[in-house]
Scaffold this motif. Structure first.
Motif, PDB file in Angstrom:
ATOM      1  N   LEU A  53      14.362  24.820 -23.294  1.00  0.00           N
ATOM      2  CA  LEU A  53      12.986  24.674 -22.797  1.00  0.00           C
ATOM      3  C   LEU A  53      12.948  23.646 -21.665  1.00  0.00           C
ATOM      4  N   GLY A  54      13.660  22.542 -21.845  1.00  0.00           N
ATOM      5  CA  GLY A  54      13.696  21.512 -20.809  1.00  0.00           C
ATOM      6  C   GLY A  54      14.312  22.008 -19.517  1.00  0.00           C
ATOM      7  N   LEU A  55      15.377  22.780 -19.637  1.00  0.00           N
ATOM      8  CA  LEU A  55      16.000  23.329 -18.428  1.00  0.00           C
ATOM      9  C   LEU A  55      15.071  24.326 -17.748  1.00  0.00           C
ATOM     10  N   LEU A  56      14.346  25.128 -18.537  1.00  0.00           N
ATOM     11  CA  LEU A  56      13.406  26.087 -17.960  1.00  0.00           C
ATOM     12  C   LEU A  56      12.190  25.401 -17.343  1.00  0.00           C
ATOM     13  N   ALA A  57      11.906  24.175 -17.773  1.00  0.00           N
ATOM     14  CA  ALA A  57      10.797  23.424 -17.170  1.00  0.00           C
ATOM     15  C   ALA A  57      11.080  23.121 -15.704  1.00  0.00           C
ATOM     16  N   THR A  58      12.352  23.196 -15.307  1.00  0.00           N
ATOM     17  CA  THR A  58      12.701  22.947 -13.906  1.00  0.00           C
ATOM     18  C   THR A  58      12.575  24.198 -13.051  1.00  0.00           C
ATOM     19  N   GLY A  59      12.394  25.363 -13.711  1.00  0.00           N
ATOM     20  CA  GLY A  59      12.234  26.613 -12.963  1.00  0.00           C
ATOM     21  C   GLY A  59      12.785  27.804 -13.723  1.00  0.00           C
ATOM     22  N   THR A  60      12.444  28.971 -13.260  1.00  0.00           N
ATOM     23  CA  THR A  60      12.882  30.225 -13.869  1.00  0.00           C
ATOM     24  C   THR A  60      14.394  30.366 -13.756  1.00  0.00           C
ATOM     25  N   MET A  61      15.023  30.795 -14.851  1.00  0.00           N
ATOM     26  CA  MET A  61      16.483  30.987 -14.865  1.00  0.00           C
ATOM     27  C   MET A  61      16.834  32.135 -15.800  1.00  0.00           C
ATOM     28  N   HIS A  62      17.997  32.711 -15.566  1.00  0.00           N
ATOM     29  CA  HIS A  62      18.526  33.688 -16.525  1.00  0.00           C
ATOM     30  C   HIS A  62      19.573  32.977 -17.372  1.00  0.00           C
ATOM     31  N   GLY A  63      20.068  33.667 -18.385  1.00  0.00           N
ATOM     32  CA  GLY A  63      20.963  33.047 -19.359  1.00  0.00           C
ATOM     33  C   GLY A  63      22.185  32.384 -18.758  1.00  0.00           C
ATOM     34  N   TYR A  64      22.820  33.053 -17.822  1.00  0.00           N
ATOM     35  CA  TYR A  64      24.005  32.476 -17.194  1.00  0.00           C
ATOM     36  C   TYR A  64      23.674  31.159 -16.493  1.00  0.00           C
ATOM     37  N   GLU A  65      22.541  31.129 -15.793  1.00  0.00           N
ATOM     38  CA  GLU A  65      22.131  29.891 -15.097  1.00  0.00           C
ATOM     39  C   GLU A  65      21.816  28.783 -16.099  1.00  0.00           C
ATOM     40  N   LEU A  66      21.209  29.146 -17.240  1.00  0.00           N
ATOM     41  CA  LEU A  66      20.916  28.144 -18.263  1.00  0.00           C
ATOM     42  C   LEU A  66      22.201  27.542 -18.831  1.00  0.00           C
ATOM     43  N   LYS A  67      23.181  28.393 -19.109  1.00  0.00           N
ATOM     44  CA  LYS A  67      24.458  27.892 -19.617  1.00  0.00           C
ATOM     45  C   LYS A  67      25.109  26.968 -18.589  1.00  0.00           C
ATOM     46  N   ARG A  68      25.120  27.397 -17.334  1.00  0.00           N
ATOM     47  CA  ARG A  68      25.718  26.589 -16.268  1.00  0.00           C
ATOM     48  C   ARG A  68      24.972  25.259 -16.111  1.00  0.00           C
ATOM     49  N   ALA A  69      23.631  25.288 -16.174  1.00  0.00           N
ATOM     50  CA  ALA A  69      22.844  24.056 -16.060  1.00  0.00           C
ATOM     51  C   ALA A  69      23.133  23.128 -17.238  1.00  0.00           C
ATOM     52  N   HIS A  70      23.227  23.689 -18.437  1.00  0.00           N
ATOM     53  CA  HIS A  70      23.566  22.871 -19.610  1.00  0.00           C
ATOM     54  C   HIS A  70      24.913  22.188 -19.404  1.00  0.00           C
ATOM     55  N   ASP A  71      25.911  22.971 -19.052  1.00  0.00           N
ATOM     56  CA  ASP A  71      27.260  22.428 -18.917  1.00  0.00           C
ATOM     57  C   ASP A  71      27.366  21.420 -17.777  1.00  0.00           C
ATOM     58  N   THR A  72      26.516  21.550 -16.759  1.00  0.00           N
ATOM     59  CA  THR A  72      26.495  20.598 -15.656  1.00  0.00           C
ATOM     60  C   THR A  72      25.766  19.321 -16.039  1.00  0.00           C
ATOM     61  N   ARG A  73      24.600  19.461 -16.663  1.00  0.00           N
ATOM     62  CA  ARG A  73      23.765  18.302 -16.992  1.00  0.00           C
ATOM     63  C   ARG A  73      24.286  17.505 -18.186  1.00  0.00           C
ATOM     64  N   LEU A  74      25.049  18.159 -19.051  1.00  0.00           N
ATOM     65  CA  LEU A  74      25.623  17.487 -20.226  1.00  0.00           C
ATOM     66  C   LEU A  74      27.139  17.661 -20.193  1.00  0.00           C
ATOM     67  N   PRO A  75      27.792  17.039 -19.218  1.00  0.00           N
ATOM     68  CA  PRO A  75      29.211  17.320 -18.989  1.00  0.00           C
ATOM     69  C   PRO A  75      30.139  16.907 -20.123  1.00  0.00           C
ATOM     70  N   GLN A  76      29.743  15.988 -20.985  1.00  0.00           N
ATOM     71  CA  GLN A  76      30.599  15.567 -22.085  1.00  0.00           C
ATOM     72  C   GLN A  76      30.237  16.258 -23.393  1.00  0.00           C
ATOM     73  N   ALA A  77      29.212  17.114 -23.365  1.00  0.00           N
ATOM     74  CA  ALA A  77      28.804  17.841 -24.571  1.00  0.00           C
ATOM     75  C   ALA A  77      29.664  19.079 -24.736  1.00  0.00           C
ATOM     76  N   ARG A  78      29.671  19.588 -25.945  1.00  0.00           N
ATOM     77  CA  ARG A  78      30.367  20.845 -26.182  1.00  0.00           C
ATOM     78  C   ARG A  78      29.663  21.930 -25.377  1.00  0.00           C
ATOM     79  N   PRO A  79      30.406  22.703 -24.598  1.00  0.00           N
ATOM     80  CA  PRO A  79      29.768  23.756 -23.804  1.00  0.00           C
ATOM     81  C   PRO A  79      29.050  24.757 -24.711  1.00  0.00           C
ATOM     82  N   LEU A  80      27.926  25.261 -24.229  1.00  0.00           N
ATOM     83  CA  LEU A  80      27.205  26.295 -24.973  1.00  0.00           C
ATOM     84  C   LEU A  80      27.925  27.625 -24.797  1.00  0.00           C
ATOM     85  N   ALA A  81      27.977  28.392 -25.855  1.00  0.00           N
ATOM     86  CA  ALA A  81      28.514  29.744 -25.770  1.00  0.00           C
ATOM     87  C   ALA A  81      27.415  30.653 -25.232  1.00  0.00           C
ATOM     88  N   PHE A  82      27.794  31.666 -24.482  1.00  0.00           N
ATOM     89  CA  PHE A  82      26.794  32.603 -23.948  1.00  0.00           C
ATOM     90  C   PHE A  82      25.988  33.218 -25.084  1.00  0.00           C
TER      91      PHE A  82
END
Length: 178
Positions: free
Chosen positions: A8-37
């Motif tokens: 929800l927080g990532l979508l608050a920055t703008g419209t995205m599709h699933g791939y963009e959300l995963k990429r944004a998560h992995d970029t914004r939380l670089p030390q977190a476990r990557p999200l699976a698609f």
């Protein structure tokens, strides 16, 4: 981590599709476990079902059709409530490190328990060095630095605990086995 709230927080920055959300998560939380698609799309399905996001329909860029998602007013209200709530401090010690030390003291002799603590301290120290190098690298982004600072603070706390526990291991072992 609350994956639905994070999306929800990532979508608050703008419209995205699933791939963009995963990429944004992995970029914004670089030390977190990557999200699976699969986790991203399953979570989006629940958010859509609950009216927290809306589908803006499929779009075709270069490749397969992708469904874009946008935050709804209800989703924004849910996100605002989540951001306004304070996270309670962890009420329980729930750490594989702590559990392993307790079990080592139960089933191993003092020297083996001490050897485990020393090996763990060495691993923590090496990770601390890696994170320090990461955050001081010329290419480090603010995301990298903030994530590294968070991890370093936790590693530092673990290292202090490991040091203290090493000083107490013989007494603790005697107490456990008396």
């Amino acid at each position: 981590m609350s994956t639905p709230h994070l999306l929800l927080g990532l979508l608050a920055t703008g419209t995205m599709h699933g791939y963009e959300l995963k990429r944004a998560h992995d970029t914004r939380l670089p030390q977190a476990r990557p999200l699976a698609f699969g986790q991203v799309y399953a979570t989006l399905g629940r958010l859509l079902r609950d009216g927290l996001v809306a589908s803006t329909g499929p779009e075709r860029l270069a490749g397969p059709d992708r469904t874009a998602y946008t935050l709804t007013e209800q989703g924004r209200a849910t996100l605002d409530r989540w951001l306004s709530s304070v996270e309670p401090p962890m009420p329980y010690v729930n750490s594989p490190l702590f559990a392993k030390v307790v079990v080592a003291l139960l089933v191993a002799d003092v020297d083996r328990a001490r050897a485990y603590l020393v090996a763990q301290r060495r691993a923590h120290t090496e990770r601390l060095r890696e994170l320090t190098a990461l955050k001081t690298a010329r290419s480090a982004s603010v995301d990298d630095v903030v994530a590294a600072d968070f991890a370093i603070a936790h590693l530092d706390a673990d290292l202090r605990w490991l040091h203290t526990t090493l000083d107490r291991v013989a007494d603790w072992h005697r107490e456990v086995h008396s």
